[in-house]
Design a protein around this motif. Sequence first.
Motif, PDB file in Angstrom:
ATOM      1  N   PRO A   1       0.810  -1.232   0.000  1.00 48.71           N
ATOM      2  CA  PRO A   1       0.000   0.000   0.000  1.00 48.71           C
ATOM      3  C   PRO A   1       0.835   1.271   0.000  1.00 48.71           C
ATOM      4  CG  PRO A   1      -0.812  -1.569   1.627  1.00 48.71           C
ATOM      5  CD  PRO A   1       0.501  -2.099   1.146  1.00 48.71           C
ATOM      6  N   ALA A   2       2.104   1.170   0.437  1.00 53.21           N
ATOM      7  CA  ALA A   2       2.966   2.356   0.489  1.00 53.21           C
ATOM      8  C   ALA A   2       3.740   2.568  -0.797  1.00 53.21           C
ATOM      9  CB  ALA A   2       3.938   2.231   1.667  1.00 53.21           C
ATOM     10  N   ASN A   3       3.422   1.805  -1.839  1.00 50.87           N
ATOM     11  CA  ASN A   3       4.136   1.952  -3.111  1.00 50.87           C
ATOM     12  C   ASN A   3       3.964   3.367  -3.645  1.00 50.87           C
ATOM     13  OD1 ASN A   3       4.943   1.773  -5.928  1.00 50.87           O
ATOM     14  ND2 ASN A   3       4.771  -0.443  -5.711  1.00 50.87           N
ATOM     15  N   PRO A   4       5.053   4.096  -3.844  1.00 48.26           N
ATOM     16  CA  PRO A   4       4.925   5.513  -4.214  1.00 48.26           C
ATOM     17  C   PRO A   4       4.777   5.778  -5.708  1.00 48.26           C
ATOM     18  CG  PRO A   4       7.222   4.976  -3.918  1.00 48.26           C
ATOM     19  CD  PRO A   4       6.451   3.712  -3.631  1.00 48.26           C
ATOM     20  N   VAL A   5       4.900   4.742  -6.558  1.00 50.62           N
ATOM     21  CA  VAL A   5       4.922   5.006  -7.991  1.00 50.62           C
ATOM     22  C   VAL A   5       3.949   4.127  -8.774  1.00 50.62           C
ATOM     23  CG1 VAL A   5       6.884   3.439  -8.351  1.00 50.62           C
ATOM     24  CG2 VAL A   5       6.416   5.253 -10.017  1.00 50.62           C
ATOM     25  N   ILE A   6       3.707   2.888  -8.354  1.00 47.80           N
ATOM     26  CA  ILE A   6       2.779   2.013  -9.068  1.00 47.80           C
ATOM     27  C   ILE A   6       1.367   2.271  -8.552  1.00 47.80           C
ATOM     28  CG2 ILE A   6       2.200  -0.335  -9.714  1.00 47.80           C
ATOM     29  CD1 ILE A   6       4.858   0.798 -10.836  1.00 47.80           C
ATOM     30  N   ASN A   7       1.081   1.879  -7.332  1.00 47.69           N
ATOM     31  CA  ASN A   7      -0.116   2.348  -6.642  1.00 47.69           C
ATOM     32  C   ASN A   7      -1.380   2.183  -7.490  1.00 47.69           C
ATOM     33  OD1 ASN A   7      -1.928   4.538  -5.305  1.00 47.69           O
ATOM     34  ND2 ASN A   7      -0.225   4.372  -3.895  1.00 47.69           N
ATOM     35  N   PHE A   8      -2.064   3.277  -7.805  1.00 50.63           N
ATOM     36  CA  PHE A   8      -3.340   3.254  -8.536  1.00 50.63           C
ATOM     37  C   PHE A   8      -3.175   2.796  -9.983  1.00 50.63           C
ATOM     38  CE2 PHE A   8      -1.466   7.287  -9.537  1.00 50.63           C
ATOM     39  CZ  PHE A   8      -1.862   7.575 -10.831  1.00 50.63           C
ATOM     40  N   ARG A   9      -1.937   2.654 -10.452  1.00 48.24           N
ATOM     41  CA  ARG A   9      -1.690   2.226 -11.831  1.00 48.24           C
ATOM     42  C   ARG A   9      -1.757   0.709 -11.982  1.00 48.24           C
ATOM     43  NH1 ARG A   9       4.006   4.605 -12.685  1.00 48.24           N
ATOM     44  NH2 ARG A   9       3.746   3.791 -14.824  1.00 48.24           N
ATOM     45  N   SER A  10      -1.846  -0.001 -10.863  1.00 51.17           N
ATOM     46  CA  SER A  10      -1.928  -1.460 -10.892  1.00 51.17           C
ATOM     47  C   SER A  10      -3.385  -1.911 -10.797  1.00 51.17           C
ATOM     48  CB  SER A  10      -1.140  -2.044  -9.716  1.00 51.17           C
ATOM     49  OG  SER A  10      -1.464  -3.404  -9.492  1.00 51.17           O
ATOM     50  N   PHE A  11      -3.675  -3.104 -11.331  1.00 50.64           N
ATOM     51  CA  PHE A  11      -5.022  -3.668 -11.210  1.00 50.64           C
ATOM     52  C   PHE A  11      -5.304  -4.151  -9.788  1.00 50.64           C
ATOM     53  CE2 PHE A  11      -4.546  -4.400 -15.888  1.00 50.64           C
ATOM     54  CZ  PHE A  11      -5.674  -3.704 -16.297  1.00 50.64           C
ATOM     55  N   GLY A  12      -4.260  -4.361  -8.978  1.00 50.29           N
ATOM     56  CA  GLY A  12      -4.506  -4.797  -7.608  1.00 50.29           C
ATOM     57  C   GLY A  12      -3.408  -5.683  -7.066  1.00 50.29           C
ATOM     58  N   GLU A  13      -3.708  -6.352  -5.965  1.00 53.16           N
ATOM     59  CA  GLU A  13      -2.701  -7.142  -5.265  1.00 53.16           C
ATOM     60  C   GLU A  13      -2.828  -8.639  -5.535  1.00 53.16           C
ATOM     61  OE1 GLU A  13      -4.353  -8.251  -0.868  1.00 53.16           O
ATOM     62  OE2 GLU A  13      -3.698  -6.180  -1.142  1.00 53.16           O
ATOM     63  N   ASN A  14      -3.898  -9.060  -6.189  1.00 52.46           N
ATOM     64  CA  ASN A  14      -4.118 -10.467  -6.470  1.00 52.46           C
ATOM     65  C   ASN A  14      -3.537 -10.811  -7.838  1.00 52.46           C
ATOM     66  OD1 ASN A  14      -5.784 -12.700  -7.804  1.00 52.46           O
ATOM     67  ND2 ASN A  14      -6.313 -12.949  -5.639  1.00 52.46           N
ATOM     68  N   ARG A  15      -2.599 -11.734  -7.890  1.00 51.31           N
ATOM     69  CA  ARG A  15      -1.885 -12.019  -9.137  1.00 51.31           C
ATOM     70  C   ARG A  15      -2.825 -12.515 -10.241  1.00 51.31           C
ATOM     71  NH1 ARG A  15       1.042 -17.994  -8.729  1.00 51.31           N
ATOM     72  NH2 ARG A  15      -0.942 -19.116  -8.944  1.00 51.31           N
ATOM     73  N   ASP A  16      -3.826 -13.306  -9.864  1.00 47.71           N
ATOM     74  CA  ASP A  16      -4.739 -13.848 -10.868  1.00 47.71           C
ATOM     75  C   ASP A  16      -5.626 -12.749 -11.446  1.00 47.71           C
ATOM     76  OD1 ASP A  16      -3.942 -16.636 -10.627  1.00 47.71           O
ATOM     77  OD2 ASP A  16      -4.844 -16.543  -8.650  1.00 47.71           O
ATOM     78  N   LEU A  17      -6.092 -11.849 -10.563  1.00 46.70           N
ATOM     79  CA  LEU A  17      -6.908 -10.730 -11.017  1.00 46.70           C
ATOM     80  C   LEU A  17      -6.095  -9.821 -11.938  1.00 46.70           C
ATOM     81  CD1 LEU A  17      -9.318  -8.594  -8.908  1.00 46.70           C
ATOM     82  CD2 LEU A  17      -7.458  -7.444 -10.076  1.00 46.70           C
ATOM     83  N   VAL A  18      -4.857  -9.520 -11.532  1.00 43.94           N
ATOM     84  CA  VAL A  18      -3.991  -8.668 -12.351  1.00 43.94           C
ATOM     85  C   VAL A  18      -3.764  -9.302 -13.714  1.00 43.94           C
ATOM     86  CG1 VAL A  18      -1.634  -7.788 -12.589  1.00 43.94           C
ATOM     87  CG2 VAL A  18      -2.835  -7.551 -10.402  1.00 43.94           C
ATOM     88  N   THR A  19      -3.494 -10.586 -13.724  1.00 43.91           N
ATOM     89  CA  THR A  19      -3.217 -11.293 -14.974  1.00 43.91           C
ATOM     90  C   THR A  19      -4.428 -11.299 -15.892  1.00 43.91           C
ATOM     91  OG1 THR A  19      -1.630 -12.723 -13.833  1.00 43.91           O
ATOM     92  CG2 THR A  19      -2.471 -13.488 -15.958  1.00 43.91           C
ATOM     93  N   GLN A  20      -5.578 -11.616 -15.336  1.00 47.41           N
ATOM     94  CA  GLN A  20      -6.815 -11.710 -16.120  1.00 47.41           C
ATOM     95  C   GLN A  20      -7.151 -10.377 -16.778  1.00 47.41           C
ATOM     96  OE1 GLN A  20      -9.983 -12.901 -13.458  1.00 47.41           O
ATOM     97  NE2 GLN A  20     -11.472 -11.672 -14.538  1.00 47.41           N
TER      98      GLN A  20
END
Length: 632
Positions: free
Chosen positions: A166-185
């Motif tokens: 949650p403290a990621n200063p650069v990716i943050n809202f640019r990622s689909f989330g924290e679940n690898r399967d959700l991100v991949t899909q």
Amino acid sequence: MKRILIFSILFLSISAKGQTNLFPHAQQKWVDSVFATLSIDQKIGQVLMPRGNSNPVYDTTRLFSIIRDYHVGGFVLFAGYPTVQARLVNELQKRSKVPLFIGMDLEWGLNMRLDSTVRFPYQMTLGAMQGNDALIEKMGFQIAQQCKRIGVHINYAPVVDVNNNPANPVINFRSFGENRDLVTQKALAYMRGLQKGGIITSAKHFPGHGDTGVDSHYDIPVLQHTRNRLDSLELFPYKELISKGLQGIMVGHLSIPSLDSTASLASTMSKPIVTGLLRDEMKFDGLVFTDAMDMKGATKMFPEGTANVKALLAGNDILETFVDVPAAFEAIKKALTNGEISQEDIDQRVKRILNAKAWAGLAHYEPIVVENLIKDLNPIKSEVLNRELAEKTITLIKNPSDLVPIKALDKTRIATLAIGKPSYGSAFPTEFQKMANNYVEMPHFYLDETSADTTIARIETTLKNYDVVLMGIHSISIRPVNNYSLKPAIKALVNRFTTPKTVAIHFANVNTLTQFDSLKNAGALMTAYQDGISQQEAAAEIVFGAIPATGKLPVSLNSTYKQGIGLTTTSLARLQYNLLPEAVGISSAYLNAKVDSMAKLAIAVKGAPGVVVLIAKEGKVIYHKAFGSQTY
């Protein structure tokens, strides 16, 4: 467009057979003929994609000289105005012997860099959507069409970083989330849409920038994870996308000791990571891009020229986003002359680049048509899609008093309070407040950090007379810099006005939810992830039961707000007020022309002094206008 679609179909069929050529040789004759004419200097130039600009002002003299003297293969463009950029690109292409690649970071569409263009939802917002990934593919395809229209060939997207910090200063809202399967899909859906539209993708930031607490623009993040952990999480999306035909990967500036123990060496310059892991082990045969070579993560240990050589030696195909082109060019030429880089390595990269250029349509380059450009970049179908995406992502986090949706409108005294100025739409009344007014007449209030104490006290006293207060939380930056620019006065107002009869709607980066202790006392809490007009309007429709709430949190914020939580509500079959006829397959231009003329004719022939026309179809109000007067 027909030619582009044919290339995409060919690409898909070859990928389905398991072959590795991601850029089919539909234009092999062009590739071979161009390659045969290139000098050594021109081949070196093809691997260079320097920064075209840092702001909307272009140094055209510098750009023209770079093409003339160093034969660059393309440019990466940043902030600008569509028509200005289009004219510039036409001029750049005119001066280049080999058609130029134009690359841009367009993660949420052209509006990430260009004004007067479409802004699609951030990836974190889309991460809240359950299923419906066909909509993300549709978004990718529309972005591809808009890229094609303005002469862009590479979109540095999707972000496939698994953001579990949650403290990621650069990716943050640019990622689909924290679940690898959700991100991949979801990344797969985005990739398919872009590539079907003829745009080269560049998934980023390999091997994975999600679990970092340092911004690689300013330093080198260090990931102390084991190889097993990397395989199971960070590398997982890349493996899946590569198996499905991913065309490009951007390597991030990350230090990962378990993959390369060289101290403070960015992965961009690591041969064990780029060649050993990505090329040899993971069998990736597409284009490998560096992340921006003018970032501190790349230049902290090496000057730009040396860093670019090391990135090329590591196995990258294209060196992108740097300023000192002469230094990079001369360093690479020196490395080639002294045998540090072989001619065979350069030739292999150039052929791969030319194949990609042919696939992207540059074998038959045509200048950008500037006429009607802004109109073409803002199609109504994108507005319709934005609304649909917003409706399916808003998340109802808590609803202990069953306030949402509001049921007995005739017996419930409702008021709204907007805290802070929205990022988009009108400040007051906000787009949320305007949409709420379609369902029941109610008073609207607004406060921000400049509001006087007497005004705050008066509104606080007034709101005690209402059964439900709809409180919109605005004025928070989407970016984590400076604690999301959250003003103490805004935080204090939210805490002061949150009560058990408050429906709090959080129009901001979801990571800022933990900043408001009082929200645990709210009668209901929703998050829209961002402060767009579509999000504000859709949130109001959920509150009033026109559409259901279906979103789920894509990340965990703390022990209370965990990934996957989100309540589902049912629709009360109330009308939606989106006023977009295209949402039900009707042309706005046709409807406006026909209905407007009929209403005006009725008034002209004295059939009525005035007319109000409301048209609804499939539960959506698509037309609502008033004409004339109440009396003659």
